[in-house]
Write an enzyme that holds these catalytic residues in place. Structure first.
Site, PDB file in Angstrom:
ATOM      1  N   LYS A  33       3.234   1.798  -0.817  1.00 19.35           N
ATOM      2  CA  LYS A  33       2.248   0.724  -0.995  1.00 19.35           C
ATOM      3  C   LYS A  33       1.006   1.255  -1.692  1.00 19.35           C
ATOM      4  O   LYS A  33       0.439   2.273  -1.277  1.00 19.35           O
ATOM      5  CB  LYS A  33       1.837   0.128   0.358  1.00 19.35           C
ATOM      6  CG  LYS A  33       0.936  -1.099   0.222  1.00 19.35           C
ATOM      7  CD  LYS A  33       0.290  -1.484   1.548  1.00 19.35           C
ATOM      8  CE  LYS A  33      -1.031  -0.750   1.717  1.00 19.35           C
ATOM      9  NZ  LYS A  33      -1.860  -1.302   2.818  1.00 19.35           N
ATOM     10  N   ASP A  60      -0.292  -4.114  -3.173  1.00 20.52           N
ATOM     11  CA  ASP A  60      -0.890  -4.955  -2.130  1.00 20.52           C
ATOM     12  C   ASP A  60      -2.364  -5.211  -2.435  1.00 20.52           C
ATOM     13  O   ASP A  60      -3.249  -4.627  -1.821  1.00 20.52           O
ATOM     14  CB  ASP A  60      -0.719  -4.272  -0.774  1.00 20.52           C
ATOM     15  CG  ASP A  60      -1.167  -5.149   0.385  1.00 20.52           C
ATOM     16  OD1 ASP A  60      -1.106  -6.389   0.246  1.00 20.52           O
ATOM     17  OD2 ASP A  60      -1.560  -4.592   1.429  1.00 20.52           O
ATOM     18  N   LYS A  62      -3.593  -8.456  -2.511  1.00 16.84           N
ATOM     19  CA  LYS A  62      -3.960  -9.694  -1.810  1.00 16.84           C
ATOM     20  C   LYS A  62      -4.831 -10.587  -2.697  1.00 16.84           C
ATOM     21  O   LYS A  62      -5.932 -10.991  -2.330  1.00 16.84           O
ATOM     22  CB  LYS A  62      -4.671  -9.382  -0.487  1.00 16.84           C
ATOM     23  CG  LYS A  62      -3.831  -8.573   0.490  1.00 16.84           C
ATOM     24  CD  LYS A  62      -4.588  -8.360   1.792  1.00 16.84           C
ATOM     25  CE  LYS A  62      -3.775  -7.557   2.795  1.00 16.84           C
ATOM     26  NZ  LYS A  62      -3.632  -6.130   2.404  1.00 16.84           N
ATOM     27  N   ASP A  65      -7.916 -16.238  -5.729  1.00 15.37           N
ATOM     28  CA  ASP A  65      -8.883 -16.703  -6.734  1.00 15.37           C
ATOM     29  C   ASP A  65      -8.442 -18.069  -7.238  1.00 15.37           C
ATOM     30  O   ASP A  65      -7.483 -18.657  -6.726  1.00 15.37           O
ATOM     31  CB  ASP A  65      -8.971 -15.689  -7.874  1.00 15.37           C
ATOM     32  CG  ASP A  65     -10.384 -15.564  -8.424  1.00 15.37           C
ATOM     33  OD1 ASP A  65     -10.979 -16.619  -8.769  1.00 15.37           O
ATOM     34  OD2 ASP A  65     -10.899 -14.434  -8.502  1.00 15.37           O
ATOM     35  N   THR A 124      -3.335  -9.108   9.853  1.00 12.24           N
ATOM     36  CA  THR A 124      -2.926  -8.679  11.195  1.00 12.24           C
ATOM     37  C   THR A 124      -4.102  -8.167  12.026  1.00 12.24           C
ATOM     38  O   THR A 124      -3.964  -7.982  13.231  1.00 12.24           O
ATOM     39  CB  THR A 124      -1.851  -7.586  11.116  1.00 12.24           C
ATOM     40  OG1 THR A 124      -2.328  -6.511  10.286  1.00 12.24           O
ATOM     41  CG2 THR A 124      -0.565  -8.139  10.534  1.00 12.24           C
ATOM     42  N   ARG A 216      -0.276   4.989   9.310  1.00 14.53           N
ATOM     43  CA  ARG A 216      -0.817   6.120  10.059  1.00 14.53           C
ATOM     44  C   ARG A 216       0.151   6.780  11.032  1.00 14.53           C
ATOM     45  O   ARG A 216       0.080   8.002  11.215  1.00 14.53           O
ATOM     46  CB  ARG A 216      -2.105   5.677  10.771  1.00 14.53           C
ATOM     47  CG  ARG A 216      -3.288   5.607   9.815  1.00 14.53           C
ATOM     48  CD  ARG A 216      -4.487   4.892  10.390  1.00 14.53           C
ATOM     49  NE  ARG A 216      -4.283   3.443  10.403  1.00 14.53           N
ATOM     50  CZ  ARG A 216      -5.240   2.559  10.661  1.00 14.53           C
ATOM     51  NH1 ARG A 216      -6.467   2.986  10.927  1.00 14.53           N
ATOM     52  NH2 ARG A 216      -4.989   1.263  10.644  1.00 14.53           N
TER      53      ARG A 216
END
Length: 240
Positions: A33, A60, A62, A65, A124, A216
């Site tokens: 990613k 990614d 996001k 607009d 999330t 992580r």
């Protein structure tokens, strides 16, 4: 797809050098990613480096607009040959429709594979209380995610990004080939950090997730290779 091909590892680092060092240290990871921090720091050069290593790319960004701007951005992303691209569902039907059409046109004109375009339903990190009190949305997170997912499907996009806790509900109303990409996935042996609506990787896949974004627990582990393999083994066992 095998389990390892369904796990996307984020390159949440500030430089191309750090990103490529991480990629080269985990050759068994095929899907990476690229998010806002790395893309803004390095530009599209990092995408070219990943493609040169035969890696799949989850871009990614996001995007959120007006329709014209979304269309231009999606056309540009398609030229980079990314495999998955994210938009915000809350940009609305007109913007999502324009984005998809622009990507399709660009893919045809440049003979480039069309990326899987997925819409973020709800971040999330946003729990039910924040959705109600800060965003003033009078729906539970699961119901809001379903509403966004159904709108996304109506527009013709290929999937959504959702919390693993919403996967079961979405799968009841959406076709099996509609992709559900789940961040906020944490093994039982890893910290949840800032994720509020989580499941384990095995639970998310059992519920119907298509792809898992796991950062992580792998990249911050003392032994990232062992952590990645442990997650793959746990998922494979749960699905067998």
């Amino acid at each position: 797809m095998t389990v390892d091909q369904r796990i996307i590892v984020p390159l949440d680092v500030p430089t191309a050098e750090a990103a490529l060092a991480l990629v080269d240290s985990l050759p068994q990871v095929s899907f990476w990613k690229v998010g806002l921090e790395l893309f803004i720091s390095t530009g599209p050069g990092i995408l070219q480096e990943l493609k040169a290593r035969n890696k799949r790319i989850f871009l990614d960004l996001k995007l959120h607009d007006i329709p014209n701007t979304m269309a231009g951005a999606c056309a540009a992303a398609t030229r980079y040959g990314v495999d998955i691209l994210t938009l915000h569902a809350s940009a609305g039907k007109a913007a999502l429709t324009a984005a998809l059409a622009a990507a399709q046109t660009e893919a045809t004109q440049t003979n480039t594979p069309l990326p899987l375009i997925v819409a973020v339903t709800l971040l999330t990190s946003i729990a039910a209380e924040a959705l109600a009190t800060e965003l003033r949305v009078p729906l539970k997170p699961g119901d809001y995610a379903l509403q966004m997912a159904q709108m996304t499907q109506d527009v013709g996009l290929g999937g959504v990004v959702c919390s693993p806790q919403e996967v079961s509900q979405l799968r009841r109303f959406l076709p099996s080939d509609f992709a559900l990409v789940c961040p906020g996935v944490r093994p039982t042996w890893a910290s949840t950090n800032d994720q509020q609506r989580t499941l384990t990787p095995a639970q998310a896949l059992q519920a119907g997730a298509t792809y898992l974004v796991i950062g992580r627990p792998i990249t911050a582990s003392p032994d990232p290779t062992a952590a990645f393999q442990r997650i793959c083994d746990e998922c494979t066992t749960a699905l067998s």
